[in-house]
Scaffold this active site. Structure first.
Site, PDB file in Angstrom:
ATOM      1  N   ASP A 142      27.544  40.316  20.204  1.00 39.70           N
ATOM      2  CA  ASP A 142      27.864  40.245  21.642  1.00 39.70           C
ATOM      3  C   ASP A 142      28.995  41.174  22.103  1.00 39.70           C
ATOM      4  OD1 ASP A 142      25.967  38.287  21.419  1.00 39.70           O
ATOM      5  OD2 ASP A 142      27.233  36.639  22.115  1.00 39.70           O
ATOM      6  N   LYS A 161      19.550  36.523  22.570  1.00 34.44           N
ATOM      7  CA  LYS A 161      19.635  35.068  22.504  1.00 34.44           C
ATOM      8  C   LYS A 161      20.035  34.518  23.868  1.00 34.44           C
ATOM      9  CE  LYS A 161      24.338  35.518  20.643  1.00 34.44           C
ATOM     10  NZ  LYS A 161      25.109  34.932  21.744  1.00 34.44           N
ATOM     11  N   CYS A 168      30.227  32.442  19.566  1.00 32.26           N
ATOM     12  CA  CYS A 168      29.013  33.009  18.956  1.00 32.26           C
ATOM     13  C   CYS A 168      29.208  33.514  17.536  1.00 32.26           C
ATOM     14  CB  CYS A 168      28.462  34.119  19.843  1.00 32.26           C
ATOM     15  SG  CYS A 168      27.726  33.463  21.343  1.00 32.26           S
TER      16      CYS A 168
END
Length: 212
Positions: free
Chosen positions: A19, A134, A179
């Protein structure tokens, strides 16, 4: 204790870059000092590892985790979410994982599909990386790069790693307390030897334990 890297070879190792996106570095959900880890990540990406993957939060605008989609709620309030019935109906009969309700933090709108916020930051050398997305389903939060907490949505990452005969995974990126943490825990759960490179991770709560 010295780090044991016995059996770690480029041919059986992968790096997961979690990310490193505009909204997490300089946008609506920016993590403080996140830009400072990008040089280290780029250096790691130059290593001759067998697989290099970058993940993206990739939400629809009406995603369940956005505070603005819940009347009367503010950013960072918490709600309780349950598994979407339409996804539960599709799961395999032999899957006996718990479908209990979960606490959900409500976030600012971030990483919305087809916006600049969802893109990788320009300074990340992401060309040639395999991309895993995701958080694409409206009713499910998915911090882990492998799957959501109920196992109802699968990103395909586990199969990608298995197909490349990966044994060792190095995890870097944003955010360490969301995450990155969830991805590392799932990596270990699925039998991969997992290393979190702390110098290449930044957290929402700095100094905390290394989950979004």
């Amino acid at each position: 204790m010295p780090l044991d890297l016995t059996g770690v070879e480029p041919s059986n190792s992968a790096i997961l870059v979690v990310d490193v996106q505009n909204d997490f570095v300089s946008g609506s959900l920016a993590v403080r000092d996140a830009e400072q880890i990008i040089t280290t990540i780029n250096a790691l990406l130059k290593l001759p590892l067998a697989l290099k993957v970058a993940t993206q939060d990739y939400h629809p605008a009406n995603h369940i985790s956005f505070a603005c989609n819940h009347a009367g709620k503010k950013v960072f309030d918490k709600i309780t979410i349950v598994p979407p019935p339409e996804l539960v109906a599709r799961r395999m009969p032999e899957d006996e994982r718990s479908l209990e309700a979960l606490e959900q933090v409500l976030w600012p709108v971030h990483c919305v599909q087809d916006t600049t916020g969802v893109a990788f930051v320009d300074s990340l050398e992401h060309e040639g990386l395999e991309v895993v997305r995701k958080g694409c389903d409206v009713g499910i939060e998915c911090y882990s790069a492998f799957e959501d907490p109920w196992g109802l949505t699968n990103t395909g990452l586990k199969d990608k790693l298995k197909n490349k005969e990966i044994s060792n995974i190095f995890v870097v990126g944003i955010a360490g307390d969301y995450c990155v943490k969830s991805t590392a825990l799932d990596s270990k759960k699925y039998g991969f030897r997992t290393f979190v490179i702390r110098d290449a991770v930044q957290e929402h709560v700095q100094g905390g334990s290394g989950n979004h």
